[in-house]
Design a protein around this motif. Sequence first.
Motif, PDB file in Angstrom:
ATOM      1  N   LEU A  86      17.547   0.222  10.636  1.00  0.00           N
ATOM      2  CA  LEU A  86      17.152  -0.141   9.274  1.00  0.00           C
ATOM      3  C   LEU A  86      17.023   1.071   8.360  1.00  0.00           C
ATOM      4  CD1 LEU A  86      16.126  -2.202   7.195  1.00  0.00           C
ATOM      5  CD2 LEU A  86      13.838  -1.935   8.157  1.00  0.00           C
ATOM      6  N   GLU A  87      16.327   2.099   8.802  1.00  0.00           N
ATOM      7  CA  GLU A  87      16.037   3.236   7.929  1.00  0.00           C
ATOM      8  C   GLU A  87      17.296   4.005   7.547  1.00  0.00           C
ATOM      9  OE1 GLU A  87      13.375   3.962   6.214  1.00  0.00           O
ATOM     10  OE2 GLU A  87      12.684   2.063   7.014  1.00  0.00           O
ATOM     11  N   LYS A 132      14.215  -5.571   2.833  1.00  0.00           N
ATOM     12  CA  LYS A 132      13.676  -5.363   4.186  1.00  0.00           C
ATOM     13  C   LYS A 132      13.066  -3.956   4.297  1.00  0.00           C
ATOM     14  CE  LYS A 132      14.130  -6.123   8.958  1.00  0.00           C
ATOM     15  NZ  LYS A 132      13.603  -7.288   9.644  1.00  0.00           N
ATOM     16  N   LYS A 133      13.770  -2.971   3.736  1.00  0.00           N
ATOM     17  CA  LYS A 133      13.242  -1.593   3.780  1.00  0.00           C
ATOM     18  C   LYS A 133      11.935  -1.496   3.003  1.00  0.00           C
ATOM     19  CE  LYS A 133      17.379   1.208   4.492  1.00  0.00           C
ATOM     20  NZ  LYS A 133      18.336   2.170   3.948  1.00  0.00           N
ATOM     21  N   GLN A 185       3.967  -9.688   1.043  1.00  0.00           N
ATOM     22  CA  GLN A 185       4.612  -8.791   2.002  1.00  0.00           C
ATOM     23  C   GLN A 185       5.352  -9.523   3.114  1.00  0.00           C
ATOM     24  OE1 GLN A 185       1.553  -6.137   3.357  1.00  0.00           O
ATOM     25  NE2 GLN A 185       1.339  -5.182   1.356  1.00  0.00           N
ATOM     26  N   ARG A 186       5.170 -10.819   3.159  1.00  0.00           N
ATOM     27  CA  ARG A 186       5.864 -11.604   4.188  1.00  0.00           C
ATOM     28  C   ARG A 186       6.772 -12.601   3.480  1.00  0.00           C
ATOM     29  NH1 ARG A 186       1.021 -13.016   8.472  1.00  0.00           N
ATOM     30  NH2 ARG A 186       0.912 -10.929   9.377  1.00  0.00           N
ATOM     31  N   SER A 216       9.171  -3.275   4.866  1.00  0.00           N
ATOM     32  CA  SER A 216       8.856  -2.557   6.092  1.00  0.00           C
ATOM     33  C   SER A 216       7.901  -1.396   5.807  1.00  0.00           C
ATOM     34  CB  SER A 216      10.167  -2.078   6.715  1.00  0.00           C
ATOM     35  OG  SER A 216       9.938  -1.123   7.698  1.00  0.00           O
ATOM     36  N   HIS A 217       8.141  -0.699   4.688  1.00  0.00           N
ATOM     37  CA  HIS A 217       7.255   0.417   4.310  1.00  0.00           C
ATOM     38  C   HIS A 217       5.860  -0.064   3.958  1.00  0.00           C
ATOM     39  CE1 HIS A 217      11.091   2.822   3.204  1.00  0.00           C
ATOM     40  NE2 HIS A 217      10.744   3.012   4.463  1.00  0.00           N
ATOM     41  N   ASP A 249       7.599  -7.829   6.072  1.00  0.00           N
ATOM     42  CA  ASP A 249       8.944  -8.034   6.605  1.00  0.00           C
ATOM     43  C   ASP A 249       9.680  -9.107   5.807  1.00  0.00           C
ATOM     44  OD1 ASP A 249      11.101  -7.554   8.232  1.00  0.00           O
ATOM     45  OD2 ASP A 249      10.312  -8.635   9.970  1.00  0.00           O
TER      46      ASP A 249
END
Lengths: 146, 125
Positions: A98-99, B79-80, B55-56, B83-84, B88
């Motif tokens: 992903l990253e 997604k990125k 966030q979901r 994720s941070h 997700d």
Amino acid sequence: MSEKCITVRADLADLDEVITFVEEVLNGEGVPERIVFDVALATDEAVTNVMNYAYPAGDGSLTVTCELRDAVITISVRDNGSPFNPLATPLPDITSNLEDRQVGGLGVHLIRQLMNEVAYRRDGDENILSMRKQIPIAVIDPPPLN
Amino acid sequence: MNISLSPELDMSDLLQVSTQTLGDVEIVLCTGRMDASSCPLCEKVIQGLIKSGKQRIVFNGSGLSYISSAGLRILLATKKDLSHLGGDLRLACLTPAIRDVITMTGFNRIFTLYESESEAVASFS
């Protein structure tokens, strides 16, 4: 069928018109839905590239030709923009996590996956991208009766 | 919330985006073509959700005619971002043709695909 073509502005506002054209031509020939999906998406990627990058200095147009002959669909995308061979762009790394994941080059990668043959040529002041898709004979549907 | 690019047009392939809240999970339902011209609409809706603290997120693609690399770019960026933030983005209800696109692009290594919206929602708990 004979060749059918559409010319639009190289502007994303006209993208839907091109895809609707391709879908209508292929649906009218009884091409199976799944093949129409693949060809429409490949056309989208090719045309989007032209609309985004072919005419950095201003307005331009592009022509998409659609032909079905001997169970082979041929889509040609022509523009008069700067010389550009999309097939020469680096292949994306589709295995990264992903990253690290980048999406540059994904459109051309999809075209290669969705179509059987892809070729680029510069003819005079034209970029021509030709894409071919073979329809498995067993899945050709008869055209609608009306 | 229900937004379309041109509400006056009745075109089934025009991208439409709607959202629904199920507990602390947001569902984003997209129908029509998710292409370079239309996907900024989806991006705007998702960014709005993230800015409001969601966030979901479950992306329900059951009504998509197709998704191009421009649309995939938005799913990846979302997604990125999530994720941070500790959240997700999960994908649900994709048609077989779109699942194949996900596989062709290697996105199946990045996203878990859920058969149904309820499975994707439940996966967050």
